[in-house]
Design a protein around this motif. Structure first.
Motif, PDB file in Angstrom:
ATOM      1  N   LYS A   7     -15.875  48.726  49.513  1.00 47.25           N
ATOM      2  CA  LYS A   7     -16.005  47.264  49.373  1.00 47.25           C
ATOM      3  C   LYS A   7     -17.477  46.868  49.401  1.00 47.25           C
ATOM      4  O   LYS A   7     -17.911  45.998  48.638  1.00 47.25           O
ATOM      5  CB  LYS A   7     -15.261  46.561  50.515  1.00 47.25           C
ATOM      6  N   LEU A   8     -18.245  47.485  50.287  1.00 47.33           N
ATOM      7  CA  LEU A   8     -19.678  47.169  50.376  1.00 47.33           C
ATOM      8  C   LEU A   8     -20.385  47.543  49.070  1.00 47.33           C
ATOM      9  O   LEU A   8     -21.192  46.753  48.539  1.00 47.33           O
ATOM     10  CB  LEU A   8     -20.315  47.900  51.562  1.00 47.33           C
ATOM     11  N   ILE A   9     -20.055  48.713  48.544  1.00 48.00           N
ATOM     12  CA  ILE A   9     -20.682  49.150  47.282  1.00 48.00           C
ATOM     13  C   ILE A   9     -20.363  48.149  46.166  1.00 48.00           C
ATOM     14  O   ILE A   9     -21.251  47.721  45.411  1.00 48.00           O
ATOM     15  CB  ILE A   9     -20.221  50.575  46.908  1.00 48.00           C
ATOM     16  N   ALA A  11     -19.547  44.989  46.513  1.00 46.48           N
ATOM     17  CA  ALA A  11     -20.222  43.709  46.804  1.00 46.48           C
ATOM     18  C   ALA A  11     -21.706  43.775  46.431  1.00 46.48           C
ATOM     19  O   ALA A  11     -22.281  42.773  45.984  1.00 46.48           O
ATOM     20  CB  ALA A  11     -20.074  43.362  48.283  1.00 46.48           C
TER      21      ALA A  11
ATOM     22  N   ALA B  84     -29.768  48.306  48.053  1.00 45.61           N
ATOM     23  CA  ALA B  84     -28.313  48.512  48.102  1.00 45.61           C
ATOM     24  C   ALA B  84     -27.983  49.902  48.662  1.00 45.61           C
ATOM     25  O   ALA B  84     -27.087  50.043  49.516  1.00 45.61           O
ATOM     26  CB  ALA B  84     -27.725  48.344  46.706  1.00 45.61           C
ATOM     27  N   VAL B  88     -25.800  50.868  52.072  1.00 45.56           N
ATOM     28  CA  VAL B  88     -24.622  51.743  52.097  1.00 45.56           C
ATOM     29  C   VAL B  88     -24.827  52.842  53.147  1.00 45.56           C
ATOM     30  O   VAL B  88     -23.921  53.162  53.910  1.00 45.56           O
ATOM     31  CB  VAL B  88     -24.371  52.345  50.695  1.00 45.56           C
ATOM     32  N   GLN B  91     -24.537  51.474  56.700  1.00 48.09           N
ATOM     33  CA  GLN B  91     -23.231  50.947  57.115  1.00 48.09           C
ATOM     34  C   GLN B  91     -22.573  51.838  58.167  1.00 48.09           C
ATOM     35  O   GLN B  91     -21.824  51.356  59.016  1.00 48.09           O
ATOM     36  CB  GLN B  91     -22.317  50.804  55.896  1.00 48.09           C
ATOM     37  N   ILE B 137     -23.065  34.969  43.223  1.00 40.34           N
ATOM     38  CA  ILE B 137     -23.087  36.434  43.030  1.00 40.34           C
ATOM     39  C   ILE B 137     -23.392  37.193  44.322  1.00 40.34           C
ATOM     40  O   ILE B 137     -23.079  38.368  44.434  1.00 40.34           O
ATOM     41  CB  ILE B 137     -24.049  36.871  41.888  1.00 40.34           C
ATOM     42  N   PHE B 139     -22.386  36.145  47.410  1.00 43.82           N
ATOM     43  CA  PHE B 139     -21.430  35.853  48.492  1.00 43.82           C
ATOM     44  C   PHE B 139     -20.718  37.112  49.017  1.00 43.82           C
ATOM     45  O   PHE B 139     -20.661  37.326  50.240  1.00 43.82           O
ATOM     46  CB  PHE B 139     -20.406  34.796  48.037  1.00 43.82           C
ATOM     47  N   PRO B 140     -20.180  37.978  48.117  1.00 43.76           N
ATOM     48  CA  PRO B 140     -19.494  39.169  48.668  1.00 43.76           C
ATOM     49  C   PRO B 140     -20.415  39.996  49.571  1.00 43.76           C
ATOM     50  O   PRO B 140     -19.985  40.456  50.624  1.00 43.76           O
ATOM     51  CB  PRO B 140     -19.084  39.951  47.411  1.00 43.76           C
ATOM     52  N   ALA B 141     -21.677  40.161  49.176  1.00 41.55           N
ATOM     53  CA  ALA B 141     -22.601  40.956  50.004  1.00 41.55           C
ATOM     54  C   ALA B 141     -22.874  40.264  51.337  1.00 41.55           C
ATOM     55  O   ALA B 141     -22.938  40.913  52.389  1.00 41.55           O
ATOM     56  CB  ALA B 141     -23.908  41.188  49.240  1.00 41.55           C
ATOM     57  N   PHE B 144     -20.850  40.805  54.562  1.00 46.92           N
ATOM     58  CA  PHE B 144     -21.003  42.027  55.358  1.00 46.92           C
ATOM     59  C   PHE B 144     -22.036  41.860  56.485  1.00 46.92           C
ATOM     60  O   PHE B 144     -22.281  42.800  57.241  1.00 46.92           O
ATOM     61  CB  PHE B 144     -21.403  43.207  54.457  1.00 46.92           C
TER      62      PHE B 144
END
Lengths: 165, 400
Positions: A7-9, A11, B84, B88, B91, B137, B139-141, B144
């Motif tokens: 999901k993070l990737i 996003a 990015a 990852v 995380q 664009i 918002f999803p990131a 987290f």
């Protein structure tokens, strides 16, 4: 790989893909659109330069009686045979080269092309040329009537070349 | 810890707790080895990341003409991909303070890339359209984020982009309209913030952003109320497009629906909040209650258009302000939100004092006027201090 990581990737990739697509589409339109050249004038000598861009009015070459039928509407400028403004939903199907825009509250047509980004150190020189009505814009118009600025001409030369002279 | 010792000694002295309980509390507090609070570390790292992002933007802005387009875009996308990839990797390190700092940098580089594309291709959009695109664009990131800064940063820019873009959608805009559109922007901001705050109860994705939306709801709500009070009391007349207010009406309808769906609100709370929203919309409507011509207070005597108490704009305005604050204060008091209740009642008192100065005008500047003004302020403060607890108790008893 766990689901949370996937999901993070996704996003993180989403904005990258959208921005890359946006840049690619702009490049395509700049390369593939129909090129037209229109003269420009400074909007107001006191406010021509705002930050790192020039502000100007495009002279669309609309003759008296062919302009906006009413103010405050979405409009399209046909550039085919006669340069004429139509309400967007009344554009003749025979018009093959057109520019989407709007009629403002003063009844003037605008395609929203009013800004050209420039390096700060050349700003005052370019400003003088625009004020002296030596500026022209090269536009690239696609089949949907959307325009992108391809170049700024000073005395019919690209602005970079004109600075070299 | 020193304060805790003092309080425990006092409570033990008054036999509120036993010596054993004191020892137990001290033992618990001394072995409290929960996650240390690293807020300063997060703040510094995030600030550092934000400054690096701004530095990159400045570098590109200063030298953009010398750098080929492909290199500029390539650099921006390389930075995005590097950030990015770091996120990852990080995380799997839940305690790392770097995650939010790099996430903030990623969001800022996204914004810088939008600016860069606009610069290279001379894209003619407005700043708020760029912010709105950025907010959608990223918002999803942003969901987290592990700490408050990123949601707050995202919410702040999203609200700016959404409010300005909504008004922009309603009509064919002219840049010179900004001043005339200002009231429509001011009323939309708190309504939109409140809509997303309430949506946070229904959509899990928005839960992290709720505190930020509530913060902006309170700030923009207060600004909206002060601004419209000044506009109406000052007798400003408006030239406007009714369509500018359409986003506010839609947001208000959505907000009312969300309030009605709140299971934890009693019917009284729902009625109070919806009434306050309706009054705010009425306050902002340019034609219904206000003409911009009718004045009552001292300063309007010279104008020769003094109106009756009921008709005067400059008396209706403070009445509406106080009524909206009172309805919200009742809701806050009834819900047990002490600080909000105290703030609202304090503002009501303050508005009464301002009304006195408005009504008395030049008389307040005389010796006797100043004495009366001072007495009034002290009297209002005393009355507020003495009666706020009684009023809050009463507001709670309304639904008892």
């Amino acid at each position: 790989m766990n689901q949370q990581r996937l999901k993070l990737i996704a996003a993180l990739l989403f904005p990258i893909v959208v921005l890359a697509t946006n840049a690619w589409m702009n490049q395509q339109q700049r390369d593939d659109g129909t090129a037209i050249t229109l003269p420009i004038q400074g909007v107001d000598p006191r406010d021509l330069l705002s930050g790192h861009y020039l502000i100007f009015d495009v002279d669309y070459g609309i003759k008296a009686g062919y302009g906006c039928p009413v103010p405050d509407i979405s409009a399209t400028l046909c550039l085919d045979k006669e340069t004429r403004v139509y309400p967007s939903d009344e554009l003749p199907t025979s018009c093959s080269l057109f520019l989407r825009g709007a009629c403002n509250s003063q009844g003037d047509f605008s395609a929203g092309l009013e800004r050209f980004y420039i390096p700060e150190k050349h700003a005052s020189l370019l400003e003088k040329h625009i004020q002296a009505n030596q500026g022209k814009l090269v536009l690239s118009i696609n089949s949907q009537g959307q325009a992108l600025i391809r170049d700024l001409l000073i005395n019919d030369q690209s602005w970079r070349e004109s600075l070299d002279d | 810890m020193v304060n805790l010792h003092k309080k425990l000694d006092l409570w033990e002295e008054h036999e509120l707790i036993s010596a054993e309980q004191v020892d137990a509390i001290l033992a618990f507090e001394s072995q409290d080895k929960r996650e240390p609070s690293n807020w300063w570390l997060y703040s510094l790292l995030t600030l550092g990341a934000a400054i690096i992002g701004l530095g990159i933007i400045s570098l590109i802005a200063a030298n953009w003409a010398l750098i080929p387009n492909l290199v500029k875009l390539g650099s921006a996308f390389s930075l995005l991909i590097a950030a990015a990839a770091s996120l990852v990797w990080l995380q799997s390190h839940p305690a790392s303070p770097w995650f939010d700092a790099i996430l903030a940098a990623f969001l800022i580089i996204c914004l810088a890339t939008i600016g860069l594309i606009a610069q290279i291709y001379h894209v003619q959009g407005q700043w708020y359209q760029a912010l709105f695109l950025w907010a959608v664009i990223t918002f999803p990131a942003a969901t987290f984020a592990r700490h408050l800064f990123v949601p707050f940063f995202w919410t702040t820019l999203f609200l700016h982009g959404a409010v300005w873009s909504s008004i922009d959608l309603t009509t064919v805009r002219d840049p010179s309209d900004v001043y005339r559109e200002l009231p429509a922007l001011l009323v939309l901001a708190p309504l939109l913030a409140a809509v997303f705050y309430h949506l946070g109860y229904r959509l899990k994705l928005l839960a992290k952003f709720q505190r930020s939306f509530f913060f902006w709801f309170q700030i923009t709500g207060l600004i909206a109320l002060i601004a419209i009070d000044m506009i109406r009391s000052g007798g400003e007349s408006q030239q406007y497009e009714a369509l500018w207010y359409l986003p506010s009406w839609i947001a208000a309808a959505g907000l009312a629906a969300l309030i009605l769906m709140r299971d934890d609100y009693r019917p009284l709370n729902k009625t109070l909040l919806i009434s306050a929203i309706a009054l705010l919309l009425l306050y902002y409507h340019p034609d219904i209650l206000f003409s911009g011509m009718t004045r009552y207070t001292f300063s309007a005597i010279d104008s020769g258009t003094q109106a009756s108490l009921l008709m005067a704009d400059d008396l209706r305005a403070p009445f509406l302000t106080i009524l909206i604050l009172f309805l919200y204060a009742l809701h806050a008091g009834n819900n047990g939100h002490h600080r909000t209740f105290n703030l609202m009642t304090f503002l009501i008192g303050l508005r009464f004092v301002v009304l006195y100065f408005q009504a008395m005008g030049g008389l307040a500047a005389t010796g006797m006027g100043l004495i009366i003004s001072g007495l009034l302020i002290i009297g209002m403060a005393w009355f507020w201090y003495r009666s706020r607890d009684t009023l809050q108790r009463w507001s709670k008893e309304l639904t008892a």
